[in-house]
Design an enzyme around this catalytic site. Structure first.
Site, short mmCIF file in Angstrom:
data_model
loop_
_atom_site.label_atom_id
_atom_site.label_comp_id
_atom_site.label_asym_id
_atom_site.label_seq_id
_atom_site.Cartn_x
_atom_site.Cartn_y
_atom_site.Cartn_z
N SER A 153 7.24 -36.64 10.29
CA SER A 153 6.71 -35.33 11.46
C SER A 153 5.74 -35.64 12.50
CB SER A 153 6.07 -34.25 10.13
OG SER A 153 6.27 -33.29 10.50
N ASP A 249 17.44 -31.05 9.80
CA ASP A 249 15.60 -30.80 9.87
C ASP A 249 16.18 -30.28 11.41
OD1 ASP A 249 13.13 -30.73 10.67
OD2 ASP A 249 12.84 -32.59 9.28
N HIS A 275 12.28 -29.60 6.26
CA HIS A 275 11.79 -30.54 6.50
C HIS A 275 10.44 -30.60 5.20
CE1 HIS A 275 9.18 -32.32 9.71
NE2 HIS A 275 7.97 -32.07 9.53
#
Length: 304
Positions: A153, A249, A275
């Site tokens: 991320s 995502d 996610h």
């Protein structure tokens, strides 16, 4: 007559020897070559015995790290996804051989629901600066140590931005010192840049999808600049950089078409659902999970 010839021959030998000696002295005085070049110890690249063969740099995602966290035993967030990568590698190798270092940075994302947090831009830049300082310091002392970069991320954006700089010749270590890069849920993921791993995805990273809407999304995510794709991609590291993205995502597989800017920005902030389950999601990479794939990939690079 015989004596005369003998004397003449002796004189010739003396002249030849004298000429050779004069040439040798001349080259010596001028610093010229006097024989086969010797290898200078100063030109040989060496490093202390305590230096690791490989350093694995692990970048956690938003809310999974802190600036004061211990890079060798991170505890800021016991549920951090990247612990599923760092811990198995620490257990598999002695620390003096493979250094596993987890990035300690603020890891926040100021948004409409969390106004007191550090803005994404500042958090990201802090993470980049901290990781680059670590790499610069290690390279200065251990010039033969190789590196593996991985992140999730926001951490994937950080590791990817550093890989971009190294691959395009402006990084803190030479590209040849990088064994590989693995980015999970990269917010700047771009199709056909790097090597895609797992099931196909049709979207792009949120920073690319929302770049045209940057001003519109600021009320939702103040201080989070949507920067678009990385200029130059991964350069020399393109074949060594792997992108992992779960279908649907919103962080790495955002729709290309411009739609509801505020709704898209809100999805990026929430970053839940798909996610948040990379450690258990069986639909990202067939027959394995994202973290298991990265662990085995990293072991292959370390063991080569």
């Amino acid at each position: 007559m015989k004596k005369v010839l003998t004397v003449l021959a002796a004189l010739v030998v003396i002249v030849v020897v004298a000429a050779g000696a004069q040439q040798w002295l001349s080259q010596t005085n001028k610093g010229g070559p006097v024989g086969p070049p010797e290898t200078s110890e100063a030109t040989m690249v060496t490093q202390p015995d305590h230096c690791p063969r490989v350093e694995v740099l692990v970048a956690p995602g938003t809310w999974e790290s802190s600036k004061t966290d211990d890079p060798f035993n991170p505890t800021a967030n016991p549920k951090s996804f990247m612990l599923n990568i760092s811990r198995p590698l620490q257990e598999a190798y002695p620390a003096h051989e493979v250094k596993v270092w987890t990035l300690p940075y603020t890891a926040q994302f100021k948004n409409i629901n969390s106004q007191n947090e550090m803005p994404y831009d500042e958090s990201r830049e802090e993470g980049i600066a901290t990781m680059e300082t670590e790499m610069r310091d290690v390279f200065r002392e251990c010039p033969l140590t190789d590196y593996i970069l991985t992140g999730f991320s926001q951490g994937a954006v950080i590791a990817g931005d550093i890989a971009n700089k190294i691959g395009t010749g402006t990084g803190v270590v030479p590209a040849e010192r990088i064994r590989g890069v693995a980015l999970i849920a990269d917010g700047r993921r771009e199709p056909n840049v790097g090597q895609h791993v797992g099931n196909p995805v049709g979207g792009v990273g949120a920073e690319i999808a929302l770049q045209p809407l940057n001003l519109l999304v600021q009320p939702v995510v103040p201080g989070a600049t949507m920067r678009g794709p990385r200029q130059g991609g991964f350069g020399a590291l393109n074949d060594r950089t792997f992108e992992i993205c779960a279908p649907n995502d919103a962080i790495c597989d955002a729709p290309r078409e411009i739609g509801n800017a505020l709704g898209r920005a809100t999805e990026m902030v929430q970053a839940n659902g798909v996610h948040s389950v990379y450690a258990t999601n069986p639909y990202v990479i067939p027959d394995t999970t994202a973290n298991q794939w990265v662990v085995e990939w990293a072991k292959g690079l370390i063991n080569r």
